[in-house]
Design a protein around this motif. Sequence first.
Motif, PDB file in Angstrom:
ATOM      1  N   MET A   1      84.987  38.971  90.314  1.00  0.00           N
ATOM      2  CA  MET A   1      86.329  38.999  89.748  1.00  0.00           C
ATOM      3  C   MET A   1      87.104  40.224  90.246  1.00  0.00           C
ATOM      4  N   VAL A   2      86.422  41.343  90.361  1.00  0.00           N
ATOM      5  CA  VAL A   2      87.079  42.552  90.860  1.00  0.00           C
ATOM      6  C   VAL A   2      87.553  42.336  92.296  1.00  0.00           C
ATOM      7  N   TRP A   3      86.703  41.739  93.134  1.00  0.00           N
ATOM      8  CA  TRP A   3      87.106  41.507  94.528  1.00  0.00           C
ATOM      9  C   TRP A   3      88.253  40.508  94.631  1.00  0.00           C
ATOM     10  N   LEU A   4      88.248  39.486  93.782  1.00  0.00           N
ATOM     11  CA  LEU A   4      89.357  38.543  93.775  1.00  0.00           C
ATOM     12  C   LEU A   4      90.654  39.205  93.322  1.00  0.00           C
ATOM     13  N   MET A   5      90.554  40.113  92.360  1.00  0.00           N
ATOM     14  CA  MET A   5      91.732  40.832  91.885  1.00  0.00           C
ATOM     15  C   MET A   5      92.276  41.743  92.980  1.00  0.00           C
ATOM     16  N   VAL A   6      91.394  42.444  93.668  1.00  0.00           N
ATOM     17  CA  VAL A   6      91.821  43.316  94.772  1.00  0.00           C
ATOM     18  C   VAL A   6      92.477  42.484  95.869  1.00  0.00           C
ATOM     19  N   LEU A   7      91.865  41.376  96.223  1.00  0.00           N
ATOM     20  CA  LEU A   7      92.427  40.498  97.246  1.00  0.00           C
ATOM     21  C   LEU A   7      93.782  39.956  96.815  1.00  0.00           C
ATOM     22  N   GLY A   8      93.898  39.570  95.549  1.00  0.00           N
ATOM     23  CA  GLY A   8      95.164  39.051  95.038  1.00  0.00           C
ATOM     24  C   GLY A   8      96.277  40.077  95.026  1.00  0.00           C
ATOM     25  N   CYS A   9      95.924  41.338  94.895  1.00  0.00           N
ATOM     26  CA  CYS A   9      96.939  42.395  94.904  1.00  0.00           C
ATOM     27  C   CYS A   9      97.278  42.850  96.325  1.00  0.00           C
ATOM     28  N   LEU A  10      96.299  42.841  97.213  1.00  0.00           N
ATOM     29  CA  LEU A  10      96.546  43.305  98.573  1.00  0.00           C
ATOM     30  C   LEU A  10      97.215  42.248  99.454  1.00  0.00           C
ATOM     31  N   ALA A  11      97.016  40.976  99.145  1.00  0.00           N
ATOM     32  CA  ALA A  11      97.604  39.909  99.960  1.00  0.00           C
ATOM     33  C   ALA A  11      99.136  39.999 100.010  1.00  0.00           C
ATOM     34  N   PRO A  12      99.826  40.148  98.862  1.00  0.00           N
ATOM     35  CA  PRO A  12     101.285  40.263  98.953  1.00  0.00           C
ATOM     36  C   PRO A  12     101.727  41.514  99.706  1.00  0.00           C
TER      37      PRO A  12
ATOM     38  N   LEU B   1     105.697  38.263  92.565  1.00  0.00           N
ATOM     39  CA  LEU B   1     105.021  37.666  91.415  1.00  0.00           C
ATOM     40  C   LEU B   1     103.607  37.190  91.715  1.00  0.00           C
ATOM     41  N   LEU B   2     103.217  37.177  92.963  1.00  0.00           N
ATOM     42  CA  LEU B   2     101.904  36.652  93.330  1.00  0.00           C
ATOM     43  C   LEU B   2     100.762  37.411  92.650  1.00  0.00           C
ATOM     44  N   CYS B   3     100.835  38.719  92.586  1.00  0.00           N
ATOM     45  CA  CYS B   3      99.756  39.508  91.982  1.00  0.00           C
ATOM     46  C   CYS B   3      99.644  39.259  90.475  1.00  0.00           C
ATOM     47  N   PRO B   4     100.731  39.371  89.703  1.00  0.00           N
ATOM     48  CA  PRO B   4     100.576  39.106  88.264  1.00  0.00           C
ATOM     49  C   PRO B   4     100.168  37.661  87.969  1.00  0.00           C
ATOM     50  N   LEU B   5     100.679  36.722  88.733  1.00  0.00           N
ATOM     51  CA  LEU B   5     100.294  35.325  88.524  1.00  0.00           C
ATOM     52  C   LEU B   5      98.822  35.111  88.868  1.00  0.00           C
ATOM     53  N   GLY B   6      98.342  35.803  89.883  1.00  0.00           N
ATOM     54  CA  GLY B   6      96.925  35.726  90.223  1.00  0.00           C
ATOM     55  C   GLY B   6      96.051  36.266  89.102  1.00  0.00           C
ATOM     56  N   HIS B   7      96.497  37.359  88.463  1.00  0.00           N
ATOM     57  CA  HIS B   7      95.754  37.899  87.331  1.00  0.00           C
ATOM     58  C   HIS B   7      95.715  36.896  86.176  1.00  0.00           C
ATOM     59  N   LEU B   8      96.847  36.287  85.878  1.00  0.00           N
ATOM     60  CA  LEU B   8      96.879  35.300  84.801  1.00  0.00           C
ATOM     61  C   LEU B   8      95.969  34.118  85.115  1.00  0.00           C
ATOM     62  N   PHE B   9      95.986  33.674  86.352  1.00  0.00           N
ATOM     63  CA  PHE B   9      95.127  32.574  86.768  1.00  0.00           C
ATOM     64  C   PHE B   9      93.655  32.932  86.579  1.00  0.00           C
ATOM     65  N   MET B  10      93.278  34.135  86.993  1.00  0.00           N
ATOM     66  CA  MET B  10      91.879  34.545  86.858  1.00  0.00           C
ATOM     67  C   MET B  10      91.473  34.666  85.394  1.00  0.00           C
ATOM     68  N   MET B  11      92.351  35.209  84.561  1.00  0.00           N
ATOM     69  CA  MET B  11      92.020  35.362  83.147  1.00  0.00           C
ATOM     70  C   MET B  11      91.859  33.999  82.484  1.00  0.00           C
ATOM     71  N   ARG B  12      92.648  33.048  82.899  1.00  0.00           N
ATOM     72  CA  ARG B  12      92.633  31.726  82.279  1.00  0.00           C
ATOM     73  C   ARG B  12      91.438  30.878  82.735  1.00  0.00           C
ATOM     74  N   PHE B  13      91.159  30.880  84.028  1.00  0.00           N
ATOM     75  CA  PHE B  13      90.208  29.933  84.585  1.00  0.00           C
ATOM     76  C   PHE B  13      88.848  30.518  84.981  1.00  0.00           C
ATOM     77  N   MET B  14      88.648  31.817  84.841  1.00  0.00           N
ATOM     78  CA  MET B  14      87.371  32.387  85.265  1.00  0.00           C
ATOM     79  C   MET B  14      86.518  32.845  84.086  1.00  0.00           C
ATOM     80  N   GLY B  15      86.746  32.284  82.916  1.00  0.00           N
ATOM     81  CA  GLY B  15      85.853  32.537  81.796  1.00  0.00           C
ATOM     82  C   GLY B  15      86.107  33.813  81.037  1.00  0.00           C
ATOM     83  N   HIS B  16      87.286  34.391  81.121  1.00  0.00           N
ATOM     84  CA  HIS B  16      87.593  35.596  80.351  1.00  0.00           C
ATOM     85  C   HIS B  16      87.811  35.197  78.898  1.00  0.00           C
TER      86      HIS B  16
END
Length: 70
Positions: A9-20, A44-59
């Motif tokens: 999850m940490v790597w996906l978050m880093v990737l989601g923030c660095l991509a934009p 908006l890509l980074c905050p939306l990515g965080h919301l997506f991860m929180m919703r669908f990755m078992g948080h």
Amino acid sequence: MHNHNDSKMVWLMVLGCLAPLAVLTAIYLFDVPLNGILIGALILLCPLGHLFMMRFMGHSHNTMSEKPEE
């Protein structure tokens, strides 16, 4: 103790923030003309990515209310 899902999850978050940032840097370096909607979507890509991860990755927010095992 951390498990494999936490590090994933940490790597996906880093990737989601660095991509934009990478896209914005490429746009600046290659002088690509863009309209305001595309720039807004990149911002908006980074905050939306965080919301997506929180919703669908078992948080779950109820983990703090559980009693620790002894």
